[in-house]
Design an enzyme around this catalytic site. Structure first.
Site, short mmCIF file in Angstrom:
data_model
loop_
_atom_site.label_atom_id
_atom_site.label_comp_id
_atom_site.label_asym_id
_atom_site.label_seq_id
_atom_site.Cartn_x
_atom_site.Cartn_y
_atom_site.Cartn_z
N LYS A 84 0.87 -1.18 0.00
CA LYS A 84 0.00 0.00 0.00
C LYS A 84 0.90 1.23 0.00
O LYS A 84 1.93 1.26 0.69
CB LYS A 84 -0.88 -0.04 1.26
CG LYS A 84 -1.95 1.03 1.34
CD LYS A 84 -2.82 0.81 2.58
CE LYS A 84 -3.97 1.79 2.71
NZ LYS A 84 -4.83 1.49 3.88
N SER A 159 -9.64 1.42 2.85
CA SER A 159 -8.79 2.19 1.96
C SER A 159 -7.72 1.38 1.23
O SER A 159 -7.13 1.89 0.27
CB SER A 159 -8.11 3.32 2.76
OG SER A 159 -7.28 2.78 3.76
N SER A 183 -9.68 -0.98 7.03
CA SER A 183 -9.10 -0.81 5.69
C SER A 183 -8.35 -2.00 5.11
O SER A 183 -8.00 -1.97 3.93
CB SER A 183 -8.18 0.40 5.68
OG SER A 183 -8.95 1.56 5.52
N1 GLN Z 1 -13.13 3.80 6.39
C1 GLN Z 1 -12.50 4.12 7.64
C2 GLN Z 1 -12.03 5.56 7.60
O1 GLN Z 1 -12.26 6.20 6.65
C3 GLN Z 1 -11.36 3.20 7.93
C4 GLN Z 1 -10.17 3.51 7.09
C5 GLN Z 1 -8.96 2.76 7.52
O2 GLN Z 1 -9.03 1.74 8.19
N2 GLN Z 1 -7.82 3.33 7.18
O3 GLN Z 1 -11.45 6.05 8.52
#
Ligand code: GLN
Length: 497
Positions: A84, A159, A183
């Site tokens: 990532k 994400s 994410s």
């Molecule tokens: N969707 C969640 C957020 O926007 C989790 C994102 C993540 O785990 N980085 O914070």
């Protein structure tokens, strides 16, 4: 064993083939790069592909094997891995999906990269993500969207959407994601692959671009639980360079069965799910565990505070993000949007106004407000107190159950664009991944069926630092579902394979 050069070859079979001399690390890497060249134009999982670096690393491994200087037992020997793009690789560009880090080159390797390489892995490149990890669909990347390999009109989740799509489409057998509130797990679920968020503190965060430091955790995505476990073994463990890294002894999965296992179920994670096919698939998986000797414990009498968790998370994560992201001002990192004579404040303002995306700004504003004098006690302190209650609730639940099994997300992958204008609906989709994050628990997403051409998934949640058991339970489920090593069909995205 499957052909180590094919798109469905997993971590274990590739490492075994390279170890046994049936394939060179270079041949495996070339095959992965060829698949990326063929398929990524339709998926856009990658932000950067380091073909030269990957070939050089693979060739070096092969030479080291021939010379006897590379350990043959290395768990990830010759295994291509996608990272990532919030994980730092020395000398390479790390954007975190943001224009504010456009072209920024990291001065050092993240600990996870050092450890992956030491275990024999070959870094292929960097994958797309929502800006700084803030999002659930990979539509909030400043560098374009990623498509779901099972249905290109749908989101891959987020994400870590690029990492999940790369694994699902067979471009990489292994990818690394980060998980703050879901994410790793939610994109794994949407793309039909397995994804593991270890206990908070289990994997070093050194060299991960911070979003919400009390929640951020790195972990693997792969096409089988065995492959996740191999990666976990390589990346887990204490790191003196991360102050929140745990010194708790590292337990590894034993492959033990589920006889006598107490499987917790809870209404919020199962019975109350709006999506009937997801519910049915999870119930079928639990029934298999019961046939294998597990016992189901209903935990509905424990209030797991899942409703409150969403508010607590978006407040705390935004507060931490507003602090973490204050370092991005055009001075030390990334490009600057002002001339020398404009003055410091103007330079900060212009750079941040122009280079942060709308969702990131929303979080910074919310977080700054929640931390500001006069509101700090009403919001931040109360949210911290609620987080402690939530942790205690999970502790109570885990007195009666060894794991909790339920859904990862309320529904399968949604259409591209469906939630971008509606932040609340986007946030609500995280309601089942966030509670384990707030409690620091290990949690794993595993494919458990299909519905209308889309993958369905379940979540296995464990006690703090009971990561090995979570992996073992997932292994038992996977044996019954038979859904390991699946690659999305080429029809999904219209490419030949
Ligand atoms: N969707 C969640 C957020 O926007 C989790 C994102 C993540 O785990 N980085 O914070």
């Amino acid at each position: 064993m499957s052909d180590p050069l094919s798109s469905d070859a997993g971590v274990a079979s590739i490492a075994a083939a390279v170890r046994g001399g049936e394939a060179s690390a270079l041949a495996v890497t070339e095959a992965a790069l060829a698949r990326i060249a063929a398929h990524d134009p339709a998926i856009s999982a990658f932000l950067a592909i380091d073909g030269d670096g990957a070939r050089a690393a693979a060739a070096q491994l092969d030479a080291g094997l021939a010379a006897g200087t590379v350990a043959r037992e290395s768990p990830l020997l010759g295994v291509p891995v996608a990272l990532k793009d919030n994980v730092c690789v020395a000398g390479g560009v790390t954007t975190a999906g943001s224009r504010i880090l456009e072209g920024w080159r990291a001065p050092y390797d993240a600990t996870i990269v050092t450890r992956l390489r030491a275990a024999g892995a070959v870094v292929l490149g960097k994958t797309n993500l929502d800006e700084f990890g803030m999002g659930s669909s990979t539509e909030f990347s400043a560098y374009g969207i990623t498509r779901n390999p099972w249905d290109p009109s749908r989101v891959p989740g987020g994400s870590s959407g690029g990492s999940a799509a790369a694994v699902a489409s067979g471009m990489a057998p292994l990818a690394i994601g980060s998980d703050t509130g879901g994410s790793i797990r939610q994109p794994a679920a949407f793309c039909g692959v397995a994804g593991f968020k270890p206990s908070y503190g289990r994997v070093s965060r050194f060299g991960l671009v911070a979003y919400a430091s009390s929640l951020d955790q790195l972990g693997p995505l792969a096409r089988s639980v065995e492959d996740l476990a191999l990666a976990y073994r390589a990346i887990a463990g204490h790191d003196p360079q991360d102050a929140t890294s745990s010194g708790e002894p590292l337990a590894l999965p034993t492959g033990s069965g589920v006889a006598g296992l107490r499987v917790g179920i809870h209404r919020d994670f199962l019975a109350a799910l709006p999506h009937a096919a997801t519910r049915a698939a999870i119930e079928a998986a639990i029934a298999h565990l019961v046939e294998d000797g597990a016992r189901v414990v209903n935990l509905d009498d424990v209030d797991l505070l899942t409703r409150e968790a969403l508010a607590v998370y978006y407040l705390l994560a935004s507060a931490e993000a507003s602090s973490n992201l204050s370092r991005f001002d055009g001075m030390r990192y990334g490009p600057r949007e002002a001339a020398e004579h404009d003055g410091l404040e103007a330079a900060y303002g212009a750079t941040r106004a122009k280079r942060f995306g709308a969702e990131v700004k929303r979080r910074i504003l919310l977080g700054t407000f929640a931390l500001s004098a006069g509101y700090h006690d009403a919001y931040y302190v109360r949210a911290q107190a609620a987080r402690r209650l939530l942790r205690a609730a999970f502790e109570r639940a885990f007195e009666r159950a060894d794991v909790l099994i339920g859904a990862v997300a309320p529904e399968p992958a949604f259409p591209l664009g469906a939630r971008t204008e509606d932040p609340l609906t986007m946030y609500l989709g995280d309601s089942l991944t966030i509670p384990p994050s707030l409690a620091g628990l290990p949690a794993l997403a595993l494919p458990c069926g299909m519905d209308g051409g889309l993958p369905l998934a379940l979540q296995v949640i464990g006690r703090p630092f009971d990561d090995a058991r979570v992996l073992d339970v997932a292994t038992a489920i996977e044996r019954r579902t038979g859904l390991a090593h699946r690659v999305a069909p080429p029809a999904g995205f219209g490419g030949a394979r």
